[in-house]
Design a protein around this motif. Structure first.
Motif, PDB file in Angstrom:
ATOM      1  N   LYS A   1       0.821  -1.209   0.000  1.00  0.00           N
ATOM      2  CA  LYS A   1       0.000   0.000   0.000  1.00  0.00           C
ATOM      3  C   LYS A   1       0.856   1.262   0.000  1.00  0.00           C
ATOM      4  O   LYS A   1       0.532   2.238  -0.692  1.00  0.00           O
ATOM      5  N   ALA A   2       1.941   1.246   0.752  1.00  0.00           N
ATOM      6  CA  ALA A   2       2.794   2.430   0.841  1.00  0.00           C
ATOM      7  C   ALA A   2       3.360   2.798  -0.529  1.00  0.00           C
ATOM      8  O   ALA A   2       3.429   3.979  -0.896  1.00  0.00           O
ATOM      9  N   GLU A   3       3.765   1.792  -1.295  1.00  0.00           N
ATOM     10  CA  GLU A   3       4.304   2.068  -2.629  1.00  0.00           C
ATOM     11  C   GLU A   3       3.214   2.588  -3.565  1.00  0.00           C
ATOM     12  O   GLU A   3       3.477   3.447  -4.415  1.00  0.00           O
ATOM     13  N   MET A   4       1.996   2.072  -3.431  1.00  0.00           N
ATOM     14  CA  MET A   4       0.887   2.594  -4.233  1.00  0.00           C
ATOM     15  C   MET A   4       0.629   4.052  -3.895  1.00  0.00           C
ATOM     16  O   MET A   4       0.452   4.890  -4.788  1.00  0.00           O
ATOM     17  N   GLU A   5       0.603   4.363  -2.595  1.00  0.00           N
ATOM     18  CA  GLU A   5       0.358   5.749  -2.181  1.00  0.00           C
ATOM     19  C   GLU A   5       1.450   6.668  -2.701  1.00  0.00           C
ATOM     20  O   GLU A   5       1.173   7.803  -3.120  1.00  0.00           O
ATOM     21  N   SER A   6       2.685   6.182  -2.691  1.00  0.00           N
ATOM     22  CA  SER A   6       3.790   6.980  -3.210  1.00  0.00           C
ATOM     23  C   SER A   6       3.604   7.262  -4.695  1.00  0.00           C
ATOM     24  O   SER A   6       3.782   8.400  -5.157  1.00  0.00           O
ATOM     25  N   SER A   7       3.223   6.228  -5.451  1.00  0.00           N
ATOM     26  CA  SER A   7       3.012   6.411  -6.890  1.00  0.00           C
ATOM     27  C   SER A   7       1.903   7.426  -7.157  1.00  0.00           C
ATOM     28  O   SER A   7       2.044   8.325  -7.993  1.00  0.00           O
ATOM     29  N   ILE A   8       0.801   7.297  -6.439  1.00  0.00           N
ATOM     30  CA  ILE A   8      -0.325   8.212  -6.624  1.00  0.00           C
ATOM     31  C   ILE A   8       0.084   9.644  -6.300  1.00  0.00           C
ATOM     32  O   ILE A   8      -0.389  10.605  -6.915  1.00  0.00           O
ATOM     33  N   GLY A   9       1.008   9.791  -5.352  1.00  0.00           N
ATOM     34  CA  GLY A   9       1.484  11.116  -4.983  1.00  0.00           C
ATOM     35  C   GLY A   9       2.136  11.864  -6.129  1.00  0.00           C
ATOM     36  O   GLY A   9       2.264  13.100  -6.090  1.00  0.00           O
ATOM     37  N   ALA A  10       2.529  11.138  -7.185  1.00  0.00           N
ATOM     38  CA  ALA A  10       3.126  11.797  -8.353  1.00  0.00           C
ATOM     39  C   ALA A  10       2.138  12.724  -9.038  1.00  0.00           C
ATOM     40  O   ALA A  10       2.548  13.660  -9.751  1.00  0.00           O
ATOM     41  N   LEU A  11       0.837  12.495  -8.822  1.00  0.00           N
ATOM     42  CA  LEU A  11      -0.174  13.380  -9.413  1.00  0.00           C
ATOM     43  C   LEU A  11      -0.040  14.811  -8.893  1.00  0.00           C
ATOM     44  O   LEU A  11      -0.484  15.755  -9.554  1.00  0.00           O
ATOM     45  N   ASN A  12       0.571  14.962  -7.733  1.00  0.00           N
ATOM     46  CA  ASN A  12       0.727  16.290  -7.128  1.00  0.00           C
ATOM     47  C   ASN A  12       2.049  16.955  -7.505  1.00  0.00           C
ATOM     48  O   ASN A  12       2.299  18.088  -7.095  1.00  0.00           O
ATOM     49  N   VAL A  13       2.872  16.248  -8.259  1.00  0.00           N
ATOM     50  CA  VAL A  13       4.166  16.796  -8.670  1.00  0.00           C
ATOM     51  C   VAL A  13       4.028  17.283 -10.110  1.00  0.00           C
ATOM     52  O   VAL A  13       4.039  16.494 -11.054  1.00  0.00           O
ATOM     53  N   LYS A  14       3.863  18.558 -10.286  1.00  0.00           N
ATOM     54  CA  LYS A  14       3.705  19.142 -11.609  1.00  0.00           C
ATOM     55  C   LYS A  14       5.028  19.760 -12.049  1.00  0.00           C
ATOM     56  O   LYS A  14       5.462  20.791 -11.524  1.00  0.00           O
ATOM     57  N   LEU A  15       5.677  19.123 -12.985  1.00  0.00           N
ATOM     58  CA  LEU A  15       6.987  19.573 -13.432  1.00  0.00           C
ATOM     59  C   LEU A  15       6.880  20.773 -14.367  1.00  0.00           C
ATOM     60  O   LEU A  15       5.911  20.898 -15.125  1.00  0.00           O
ATOM     61  N   THR A  16       7.872  21.634 -14.314  1.00  0.00           N
ATOM     62  CA  THR A  16       7.943  22.756 -15.248  1.00  0.00           C
ATOM     63  C   THR A  16       8.529  22.264 -16.569  1.00  0.00           C
ATOM     64  O   THR A  16       9.223  21.230 -16.617  1.00  0.00           O
ATOM     65  N   PRO A  17       8.300  22.982 -17.670  1.00  0.00           N
ATOM     66  CA  PRO A  17       8.940  22.593 -18.942  1.00  0.00           C
ATOM     67  C   PRO A  17      10.456  22.511 -18.836  1.00  0.00           C
ATOM     68  O   PRO A  17      11.075  21.641 -19.460  1.00  0.00           O
ATOM     69  N   ALA A  18      11.049  23.386 -18.031  1.00  0.00           N
ATOM     70  CA  ALA A  18      12.508  23.347 -17.862  1.00  0.00           C
ATOM     71  C   ALA A  18      12.939  22.075 -17.147  1.00  0.00           C
ATOM     72  O   ALA A  18      13.970  21.474 -17.495  1.00  0.00           O
ATOM     73  N   GLU A  19      12.182  21.656 -16.155  1.00  0.00           N
ATOM     74  CA  GLU A  19      12.511  20.418 -15.435  1.00  0.00           C
ATOM     75  C   GLU A  19      12.350  19.205 -16.342  1.00  0.00           C
ATOM     76  O   GLU A  19      13.166  18.270 -16.301  1.00  0.00           O
ATOM     77  N   VAL A  20      11.300  19.201 -17.175  1.00  0.00           N
ATOM     78  CA  VAL A  20      11.095  18.091 -18.111  1.00  0.00           C
ATOM     79  C   VAL A  20      12.274  17.990 -19.073  1.00  0.00           C
ATOM     80  O   VAL A  20      12.810  16.898 -19.323  1.00  0.00           O
ATOM     81  N   ALA A  21      12.701  19.107 -19.622  1.00  0.00           N
ATOM     82  CA  ALA A  21      13.827  19.104 -20.555  1.00  0.00           C
ATOM     83  C   ALA A  21      15.117  18.645 -19.869  1.00  0.00           C
ATOM     84  O   ALA A  21      15.933  17.924 -20.463  1.00  0.00           O
ATOM     85  N   TYR A  22      15.293  19.048 -18.625  1.00  0.00           N
ATOM     86  CA  TYR A  22      16.478  18.659 -17.852  1.00  0.00           C
ATOM     87  C   TYR A  22      16.487  17.151 -17.609  1.00  0.00           C
ATOM     88  O   TYR A  22      17.515  16.479 -17.806  1.00  0.00           O
ATOM     89  N   LEU A  23      15.344  16.604 -17.212  1.00  0.00           N
ATOM     90  CA  LEU A  23      15.253  15.167 -16.969  1.00  0.00           C
ATOM     91  C   LEU A  23      15.466  14.371 -18.243  1.00  0.00           C
ATOM     92  O   LEU A  23      16.079  13.279 -18.235  1.00  0.00           O
ATOM     93  N   ASP A  24      15.002  14.906 -19.351  1.00  0.00           N
ATOM     94  CA  ASP A  24      15.085  14.205 -20.643  1.00  0.00           C
ATOM     95  C   ASP A  24      16.410  14.450 -21.374  1.00  0.00           C
ATOM     96  O   ASP A  24      16.548  14.096 -22.538  1.00  0.00           O
ATOM     97  N   LEU A  25      17.365  15.054 -20.676  1.00  0.00           N
ATOM     98  CA  LEU A  25      18.708  15.304 -21.188  1.00  0.00           C
ATOM     99  C   LEU A  25      18.723  16.239 -22.402  1.00  0.00           C
ATOM    100  O   LEU A  25      19.637  16.206 -23.220  1.00  0.00           O
ATOM    101  N   LYS A  26      17.688  17.073 -22.500  1.00  0.00           N
ATOM    102  CA  LYS A  26      17.636  18.058 -23.574  1.00  0.00           C
ATOM    103  C   LYS A  26      18.157  19.408 -23.135  1.00  0.00           C
ATOM    104  O   LYS A  26      18.245  20.345 -23.935  1.00  0.00           O
ATOM    105  N   SER A  27      18.499  19.499 -21.861  1.00  0.00           N
ATOM    106  CA  SER A  27      19.046  20.732 -21.291  1.00  0.00           C
ATOM    107  C   SER A  27      19.976  20.339 -20.154  1.00  0.00           C
ATOM    108  O   SER A  27      19.764  19.308 -19.510  1.00  0.00           O
ATOM    109  N   ASP A  28      20.980  21.130 -19.902  1.00  0.00           N
ATOM    110  CA  ASP A  28      21.922  20.835 -18.825  1.00  0.00           C
ATOM    111  C   ASP A  28      21.675  21.669 -17.584  1.00  0.00           C
ATOM    112  O   ASP A  28      22.472  21.647 -16.635  1.00  0.00           O
ATOM    113  N   SER A  29      20.596  22.426 -17.582  1.00  0.00           N
ATOM    114  CA  SER A  29      20.263  23.212 -16.399  1.00  0.00           C
ATOM    115  C   SER A  29      18.764  23.390 -16.328  1.00  0.00           C
ATOM    116  O   SER A  29      18.043  23.277 -17.331  1.00  0.00           O
TER     117      SER A  29
END
Length: 324
Positions: A295-323
Motif C-alpha cells: 500500500k505504501a508504494e501505491m500511495e507513493s506512486s499516486i502522490g506523483a499526481l501532485n508533482v507538476k513539473l515545469t517545462p525546464a525540469e522536463v527538458a532537464y530530466l530528458d537530457l535536452k538541457s543541462d540546467s
C-alpha cells in the motif's frame, strides 16, 4: 485519484493501473488479495493481467479474488492474449480465441473490459486479427480491444482496415514507456518501447492521436526506486535486478536518475514520484502500470499526481538541457 476513459462509451478508469504479473496462484493468496483491496480503496480500479503471467496462473488467482470479494463489477479488467511460447509466436486467430475463452473461465467472468494482443507478428495480416477481435466485441465477450508491443505503423494499418470495413478498431496501446530509454529488450523477442530520443516519432503520433498509452515498466524495473546508483552499477552490479541491469543500466539513464534525485530534493518529494510525474506530464495520454508491492508504494506512486513539473525540469530530466 484522477480518472479518464479508454473509449468514449467505457467506464471511468483510474490514471494508475495495477499490474498483476507477480501474482501466482497458490494455496494462500491473502497478501495478494489484500494488495488488490488496497488498490481499490485508493481509487485504482484497473487491473492488468495476461494469459502468460504467473506461469499461466495469474488469471486463475484473479478469478478466486473476484469470487471471494464479489466485486468483479468494481474492476476494469484488462487481459492479454497470444503471448509467445518457446516454439512459436502464437499471434494467430486460433490462439486468440483459445486464450480468450480460457481467460473467461479462469477469471469467472462473462466479459473482459479490455483485451489486447500481447505481441505482434508482422507476417500475420491485420485483417484476420481485427476481424476476430471484432467478432468477440460484438458478442459482448470483450468490451474494447487494443495491442501491446505493436508498432505505430501496424496499429495504423489495423485501424485503417477496421474503419474501411465498419469494425471497431484498436482503442489503446501498451508499449514500454518511462523516463529511461531501453537499451535492450528485457523480456523476450517482440517487446517494444517508445521511450528515449530514438522513439520521438512514435511519441509525437501518440500525442497527436491521444490514443491511451498503457505504459508498462514505467519505473524502468526499479531503476527509479532510488535503491541503486551509478556506483552500484559500476562496483556491485550483482545487487541490481537482472532485468533492470540488462535493459536500463547505462550512463544516460543514471544521469536521468541523478537529476530525478536532484529535483526530488528541491521539491521535497520522492525520486519515483519525479520519474512518474515526467510521463504523466508528457503530451501523450499516459496511464502508468505500476507493480507496487504494498500500500505504501501505491500511495507513493499516486502522490506523483501532485508533482507538476515545469517545462525546464522536463527538458532537464530528458537530457535536452543541462540546467533547470
Amino acid at each position: 485519484m484522477e480518472y479518464g476513459k479508454f473509449t468514449p462509451e467505457g467506464k471511468d478508469v483510474s490514471r494508475f493501473i495495477v499490474g498483476t504479473m507477480n501474482i501466482i496462484d497458490k494455496e494462500d493468496l491473502t497478501d495478494d488479495f489484500n494488495r488488490l483491496d488496497d488498490a481499490l480503496n485508493l481509487g485504482i480500479n484497473v487491473f492488468d493481467t495476461a494469459m502468460g503471467y504467473g506461469r499461466g496462473t495469474t488469471e486463475i488467482a484473479l478469478g478466486k479474488y473476484f469470487e471471494s470479494r464479489k466485486n468483479r463489477d468494481d474492476v476494469f479488467l484488462i487481459s492479454k492474449c497470444c503471448h509467445p511460447s518457446p516454439w512459436r509466436t502464437r499471434v494467430t486467430t486460433y490462439d486468440m480465441e483459445s486464450d480468450l475463452n480460457d481467460a473467461l473461465v479462469k477469471m469467472k467472468t462473462d466479459h473482459i473490459d479490455l483485451y489486447m494482443l500481447h505481441r505482434d507478428d508482422p507476417s500475420v495480416p491485420v485483417a484476420d486479427l481485427v476481424e476476430t477481435l471484432d467478432k468477440y466485441y460484438r458478442a459482448g465477450k470483450i468490451l474494447a480491444y487494443g495491442a501491446s508491443n505493436w508498432s505505430v505503423e501496424r496499429i495504423q494499418e489495423a485501424n485503417e482496415y477496421a474503419k474501411a470495413h465498419g469494425l471497431k478498431g484498436f482503442s489503446v496501446s501498451s508499449p514500454n514507456y518511462s523516463l529511461a530509454q531501453q537499451y535492450h529488450d528485457p523480456w523476450a523477442p517482440g517487446c517494444l518501447s517508445i521511450s528515449g530520443p530514438e522513439n520521438e516519432a512514435s511519441q509525437k503520433w501518440y500525442a497527436q492521436t491521444q490514443m491511451p498509452v498503457l505504459a508498462y515498466s514505467s519505473m524502468a524495473r526499479g531503476l527509479f526506486s532510488g535503491r541503486w546508483s551509478r556506483e552500484t552499477w559500476k562496483n556491485k552490479p550483482e545487487e541490481i535486478d537482472p532485468v533492470c541491469l540488462k535493459a536500463y543500466c547505462g550512463d544516460e539513464n543514471f544521469t536521468r536518475l541523478e537529476r530525478c534525485s536532484e529535483i526530488a530534493k528541491q521539491r521535497g518529494c520522492e525520486i519515483p514520484q519525479v520519474a512518474i510525474a515526467f510521463i504523466l506530464d508528457c503530451p501523450m495520454n499516459v496511464y502508468p502500470i505500476i507493480g507496487a508491492a504494498n500500500k505504501a508504494e501505491m500511495e507513493s506512486s499516486i502522490g506523483a499526481l501532485n508533482v507538476k513539473l515545469t517545462p525546464a525540469e522536463v527538458a532537464y530530466l530528458d537530457l535536452k538541457s543541462d540546467s533547470i
